[in-house]
Design an enzyme around this catalytic site. Structure first.
Site: not given
Ligand code: DQA
Length: 145
Positions: A9-10, A17, A22, A73, A76, A79, A86, A97, A99, A106
């Site tokens: 998401p996002n 953003r 980022y 990635n 959110a 977390h 699963d 993974e 980020h 952070r």
């Molecule tokens: C993220 C880090 C996450 O904590 C955050 O919610 C994101 C982006 C990152 O790429 O740094 O949306 O996964």
């Protein structure tokens, strides 16, 4: 080799953003560059970004016996999502993974990931280059017949 890139998401808002966190590249910029890199590595790349947890889970399920390696990635959902953890364990596809930001530098709520202990590797704080490093590691971790 087939590699699936999943973004949570996002991440569709990348570029506008919180660019100080980022970076200024859009998700399209990142995926376009990664696709060219994949071609050079003889990797077939597919990609899904979704703001919906179930779409990411369904894509993981569809990937069983189709995809050799996943770069995710989870944003959110990192977390919060036992369900994505699963799903990845359920299909047993190795994954890295990624980020963009260093989640450990952070807020405390970003320090825990539901995926890290079952990932092949975790890359964070390298910005968009993190996806490229994950792609370069695919042959090392991917399922081999
Ligand atoms: C993220 C880090 C996450 O904590 C955050 O919610 C994101 C982006 C990152 O790429 O740094 O949306 O996964």
């Amino acid at each position: 080799m087939k590699v699936l890139v999943l973004n949570g998401p996002n991440l569709n808002l990348l570029g506008k953003r919180e660019p100080e966190v980022y970076g200024s590249q859009t998700l399209t910029d990142i995926i376009d560059a990664l696709t060219i890199e994949a071609q050079q590595l003889n990797i077939t790349l597919s990609h899904l970004q979704s703001n919906r947890e179930y779409e990411l889970i369904e894509k993981i399920h569809e990937s069983a016996n189709e995809i050799d390696f996943i770069i995710i990635n989870p944003a959110a959902f990192t977390h919060t999502s036992v369900a994505i953890r699963d799903a990845l364990l359920g299909v047993a596809i190795p994954f890295v993974e990624v980020h963009l930001s260093n989640i450990h530098k952070r807020e405390a709520f970003r320090h825990h990931s539901y995926l890290s202990d079952v990932a092949c590797a975790v890359i964070c704080g390298m910005g968009a280059k993190g996806y490229s490093f994950a792609l370069q590691s695919a042959s090392q971790f991917a399922i081999k017949d």
